[in-house]
Design an enzyme around this catalytic site. Structure first.
Site, PDB file in Angstrom:
ATOM      1  N   LYS A 124     -30.328 -99.858  34.973  1.00  0.00           N
ATOM      2  CA  LYS A 124     -30.653-101.269  35.169  1.00  0.00           C
ATOM      3  C   LYS A 124     -29.917-101.747  36.396  1.00  0.00           C
ATOM      4  O   LYS A 124     -28.876-101.185  36.755  1.00  0.00           O
ATOM      5  CB  LYS A 124     -30.191-102.078  33.964  1.00  0.00           C
ATOM      6  CG  LYS A 124     -30.845-103.420  33.856  1.00  0.00           C
ATOM      7  CD  LYS A 124     -32.241-103.270  33.324  1.00  0.00           C
ATOM      8  CE  LYS A 124     -32.844-104.546  32.847  1.00  0.00           C
ATOM      9  NZ  LYS A 124     -33.876-104.277  31.847  1.00  0.00           N
TER      10      LYS A 124
HETATM   11  N1  GLU Z   1     -37.468-104.412  32.780  1.00  0.00           N
HETATM   12  C1  GLU Z   1     -38.264-103.826  31.757  1.00  0.00           C
HETATM   13  C2  GLU Z   1     -37.407-103.469  30.557  1.00  0.00           C
HETATM   14  O1  GLU Z   1     -36.338-104.006  30.368  1.00  0.00           O
HETATM   15  C3  GLU Z   1     -39.108-102.677  32.269  1.00  0.00           C
HETATM   16  C4  GLU Z   1     -38.343-101.505  32.811  1.00  0.00           C
HETATM   17  C5  GLU Z   1     -39.235-100.468  33.502  1.00  0.00           C
HETATM   18  O2  GLU Z   1     -40.428-100.620  33.513  1.00  0.00           O
HETATM   19  O3  GLU Z   1     -38.653 -99.526  34.022  1.00  0.00           O
HETATM   20  O4  GLU Z   1     -37.793-102.715  29.709  1.00  0.00           O
END
Ligand code: GLU
Length: 448
Positions: free
Chosen positions: A125
């Protein structure tokens, strides 16, 4: 292992890693509940240690030219938690409250999410500490490009693949991909698959924008019958009407459910079809008209098709499903005590504090955990990445079908683990995710 010896071992792991116990710290909250599942599973201690900290934590500071001619220095993060199953994967958030511990907590949840539905991806993240609404489009573009350049080869189609999250969108992903392609001699057109959640015209996937909401609806298809509930007659309230909230609202309404109330940073609203005693007298808020209103005005407040509601009354509303689909830690003990729903459906990541969760358990309210409920986004991200790498374009029907297959697998694992280990659904979801990760660690061993 007994409950108390579990707790001692867990704190032993965190102590060994130098954590100073802080129950309000979101990273400690998340890792504590993951390690609790690890203990039930009797996960080897070295795996508990490995998973208790991310593999890499990158912090970058970079200047950006603002429209008024000044330069501002921004702080950006990318936390790569684990890549035993595949390249790191997870969103990039632009928000004023982005912090290292926040990003670390969300990275762990990505590792758990991808593993639960058996995607060949790890967890990461990132984000930038900025209010994206307080800067112009040009400033956002310059910030995105400079941040991407600062990340350099720490991201890549086989290394770490960002995606949209709170405060970012398909346009920002397009700028990230374009910057990546332009900033390395080895970055050819395949470099486009460095990020997912791109616009359809530039390597995006059908069904990606609605994917998290769509996945949530598929989760409910699997989980509600077990709880003796049916989607077409139920009522729900929502926190957040951004990407996840608005798609969830629209897709649930298409299935016949009534959206009775919505809250976001601008306030709370309730369907005018609600009677004076708070009872539902039919219908719900027009989900599509509300999405248009939010697009135009930036929030739910002032929507003509509903009435204003106090925050306390919003939480205390009698609904079947309560769906937090905004930020973390919104449902604490006080809010959990107010809720009058049958089931909490976690659309957002970690929307509840452990203390809030305890209150709900005591009150017999079921919680459907985030790593299952919001897995749709990363699942369709994976399908986008696959399409980019094979130069194919799938139809929305194909994307939805494969998404559903992954969700069904995840839901089945959660049910099985809950039954076998006689535990709540969040612990069951973590147990299943950890089983998969630990199986791969056992096969691969620890290098060298
Ligand atoms: N931000 C989204 C999540 O927290 C999607 C992450 C992604 O598609 O890699 O799951």
């Amino acid at each position: 292992m007994t409950n108390s010896s579990c707790a001692l071992n867990r704190y032993g792991v965190l102590n060994e890693l130098g954590f100073r116990y802080d129950p309000s710290n979101i990273y400690q909250q998340v890792i504590d509940s993951v390690l609790r599942a690890g203990e039930i599973l009797e996960l080897p201690r070295h795996l508990q240690l490995i998973l208790a900290q991310p593999k890499n934590e990158l912090i970058v500071h970079f200047p950006v030219l603002m429209d008024n001619g000044d330069y501002r220095l921004f702080k950006g993060y990318r936390v790569q938690h684990n890549n035993i199953l595949g390249p790191y994967k997870g969103g990039m958030r632009f928000h004023q409250e982005v912090s290292l511990d926040h990003v670390k907590a969300l990275a762990v949840l990505m590792t758990m999410k991808t593993s639960l539905v058996r995607l060949p991806l790890g967890g990461a993240k990132g984000g930038v500490q900025v209010d994206p609404h307080a800067i112009s489009l040009d400033e956002r573009r310059r910030l995105t490009r400079r941040f991407t350049a600062a990340l350099g080869n720490n991201i890549g189609p086989d290394i770490d693949i960002p995606a949209p999250d709170v405060g970012t969108n398909a346009q920002i992903m397009a700028w990230m991909a374009d910057t990546y392609i332009n900033t390395g001699p080895e970055h050819d057109w395949e470099g486009m698959s460095v990020v997912t959640g791109k616009p359809l015209a530039f390597g995006g996937s059908h069904g990606r924008e609605k994917a998290t909401g769509q996945g949530l609806v598929y989760v409910l298809d699997e989980m509600l019958p077990v709880l003796g509930m049916s989607m077409d007659t139920m009522s729900f309230s929502l926190i957040g009407y951004g990407n996840v909230g608005s798609w969830t609202g629209r897709l649930l309404a298409e299935r016949g459910a009534h959206m009775r109330a919505v809250m976001d940073h601008t306030g709370a609203i309730i369907a005018t079809s609600t009677g004076t005693q708070g009872e539902n007298v039919g219908g719900g808020i027009d989900t599509i008209a509300l999405a248009e209103h939010v697009q135009k005005t930036g929030g739910v407040a002032g929507f003509a098709g509903a009435e204003a509601l106090s925050i306390d009354d919003f939480y205390a509303l009698d609904v079947d499903l309560f769906i937090p689909a905004a930020l973390e830690q919104m449902v604490d003990e006080k809010r959990a005590a107010q809720l009058q729903c049958k089931v909490v459906v976690e659309g957002a990541n970690a929307p509840m504090t452990p203390q809030g969760e305890q209150v709900l358990f005591q009150r017999g309210i079921t919680v459907l955990p985030a790593i299952l409920c919001n897995v749709g986004g990363v699942t369709v991200s994976y399908l986008e990445w696959q399409q980019n790498r094979t130069a194919t374009t799938w139809s929305e029907a194909d994307v939805d079908r494969v998404l559903r297959e992954h969700v069904v697998v995840g839901a089945k694992h959660v049910h099985e683990a809950a039954k076998k280990y006689d535990c709540d659904l969040r612990t069951a979801a973590y147990i299943s995710a950890l089983q998969n990760i630990s199986a791969v660690y056992m096969l691969r061993g620890i290098f060298p």
